[in-house]
Write a protein that holds these residues in place. Structure first.
Motif, PDB file in Angstrom:
ATOM      1  N   ARG A  15     -58.515  33.153  -3.047  1.00  0.00           N
ATOM      2  CA  ARG A  15     -57.541  33.445  -4.098  1.00  0.00           C
ATOM      3  C   ARG A  15     -56.588  34.537  -3.613  1.00  0.00           C
ATOM      4  NH1 ARG A  15     -62.363  32.092  -6.393  1.00  0.00           N
ATOM      5  NH2 ARG A  15     -62.300  30.696  -8.198  1.00  0.00           N
ATOM      6  N   THR A  17     -54.665  37.874  -3.103  1.00  0.00           N
ATOM      7  CA  THR A  17     -55.032  39.270  -3.344  1.00  0.00           C
ATOM      8  C   THR A  17     -54.067  39.889  -4.356  1.00  0.00           C
ATOM      9  OG1 THR A  17     -53.597  40.074  -1.581  1.00  0.00           O
ATOM     10  CG2 THR A  17     -55.871  39.461  -0.965  1.00  0.00           C
ATOM     11  N   PRO A  18     -54.429  41.028  -4.964  1.00  0.00           N
ATOM     12  CA  PRO A  18     -53.498  41.677  -5.900  1.00  0.00           C
ATOM     13  C   PRO A  18     -52.135  41.970  -5.287  1.00  0.00           C
ATOM     14  CG  PRO A  18     -55.699  42.595  -6.158  1.00  0.00           C
ATOM     15  CD  PRO A  18     -55.759  41.673  -4.968  1.00  0.00           C
ATOM     16  N   ALA A  19     -52.117  42.422  -4.033  1.00  0.00           N
ATOM     17  CA  ALA A  19     -50.831  42.719  -3.390  1.00  0.00           C
ATOM     18  C   ALA A  19     -50.021  41.443  -3.181  1.00  0.00           C
ATOM     19  CB  ALA A  19     -51.067  43.421  -2.059  1.00  0.00           C
ATOM     20  N   ARG A  21     -50.214  38.734  -5.096  1.00  0.00           N
ATOM     21  CA  ARG A  21     -49.737  38.342  -6.425  1.00  0.00           C
ATOM     22  C   ARG A  21     -48.498  39.147  -6.823  1.00  0.00           C
ATOM     23  NH1 ARG A  21     -53.265  35.401  -9.811  1.00  0.00           N
ATOM     24  NH2 ARG A  21     -55.347  35.054  -8.931  1.00  0.00           N
ATOM     25  N   LEU A  22     -48.491  40.413  -6.488  1.00  0.00           N
ATOM     26  CA  LEU A  22     -47.340  41.256  -6.808  1.00  0.00           C
ATOM     27  C   LEU A  22     -46.100  40.791  -6.050  1.00  0.00           C
ATOM     28  CD1 LEU A  22     -46.207  43.730  -8.268  1.00  0.00           C
ATOM     29  CD2 LEU A  22     -46.941  45.116  -6.301  1.00  0.00           C
TER      30      LEU A  22
END
Length: 343
Positions: A15, A17-19, A21-22
């Protein structure tokens, strides 16, 4: 089924990563059918430069990237040579024939141990009533070969064969990033050996969607037409491209961690007789169950009941895949569960 403790089915289960997605949320976008998406332009230019090529084209899937590339190097009713377990003839639903009108002929499966003389001996020139060979395709790394790497010297020799015979050379490079990290061979060195490449962003690199066709400017212009014909024209696809661009800039070197996890997993399972650590070159571990108490279907079902997901690859073969989302604890859990089932 139990809660999932370790998902080793594929590196496609990762999936973003948060970075990542940003980066996707903030990506500048435009209509790519009008060739106006700036983030796609950036991704395509950056990816092409990595391989020393002029241009690239984003596609929604690796299968589409491969099939576009094959149509670039083989005319309708022309012949493609590849190995008998190649992804392009095993997992792509007969698309080369159905959509490209391409005839395929295969050499015996050998994974990364490709024999150039065997391939050269299969080439058919134009003339008579035979189907002339137009191109050769190889897979780097080789999926059904357990993530094995075709040596650079072998690929260089195959390039010479193609040049001498007037053939084009395609690389299904879905996991070529792993070959680069495992061997240290620069991506540009690989790139200059091939007329076309397909490379995947949504396996080990961890992007949610996408692959790329990499080739000359002229071929990529044709590729855009083929992509549209196949239904692959996209609108504000820069949102997807941003995930791939982030992956290329941040997730290539970390593939070494996946390789280390795969070696650890193989070493832990070696006492069962099902795994051979010496055969693990990248992030895939193939379990040989010929002498095991369970066949592939039985092992897959039994492991799932204990929260470990694996992929059957034949009646007595199972594939384990390490990836971005697989922790050290998950590897240890998988090793313990599988060891118990295999002994």
């Amino acid at each position: 089924m139990a809660d999932v403790l370790a998902d080793l089915r594929s590196d496609t289960v990762t999936r973003p990563t948060p970075a990542m997605r940003l980066a996707m949320a903030e990506a500048p976008v435009g209509d790519d059918v009008f060739d106006e998406d700036p983030t796609l332009h950036e991704l395509q230019s950056y990816a092409a430069s990595l391989f020393g090529h002029e241009a690239a084209l984003f596609t929604p899937s690796g299968c589409m990237a491969n099939q576009i590339a094959l149509q670039l190097v083989v005319p309708r009713a022309g012949e493609l040579l590849c190995d008998a377990d190649a992804h392009v003839v095993t997992y792509e639903m007969g698309a080369a024939a159905a959509y490209g009108g391409i005839s395929t002929r295969t050499w015996p499966f050998a994974g990364g141990a490709l024999d150039v003389a065997t391939v050269a001996g299969m080439i058919r020139p134009a003339g008579g009533y035979t189907v002339a060979t137009s191109a050769i395709a190889v897979e780097q790394t080789h999926n059904r070969g357990g993530g094995t790497v075709i040596p650079l010297e072998t690929l260089q020799a195959l390039r010479t064969v193609c040049d001498d015979a007037g053939l084009l050379l395609h690389c299904d490079g879905a996991r070529i990033w792993h070959a680069h990290v495992a061997t240290g061979v620069p991506l540009a060195t690989y790139g200059q050996l091939f007329d076309t490449l397909s490379v995947c962003l949504s396996k080990g690199l961890g992007a949610p969607v996408g692959s790329l066709v990499i080739a000359s400017t002229a071929r990529i212009a044709e590729a855009r037409l083929i992509r549209k014909r196949l239904g692959g024209g996209m609108r504000q696809a820069g949102i997807l491209a941003a995930g791939g661009l982030y992956a290329l800039r941040h997730h290539i070197d970390r593939l070494a961690d996946d390789h280390a996890k795969a070696r650890h997993l193989a070493a832990a399972l070696a006492p069962t007789g099902a795994a051979d650590p010496a055969r693990v070159e990248t992030n895939l571990v193939m379990l040989d169950l010929r002498a095991a108490p369970l066949d592939a279907a039985q092992l897959t079902a039994a492991a799932a009941e204990q929260g470990v997901l694996v992929s059957p690859f034949g009646p007595r073969t199972v594939r384990l895949t390490t990836h971005l989302d697989l922790t050290d604890d998950a590897v240890s859990t998988a090793a313990a569960v599988l060891t118990k089932l295999l002994t």
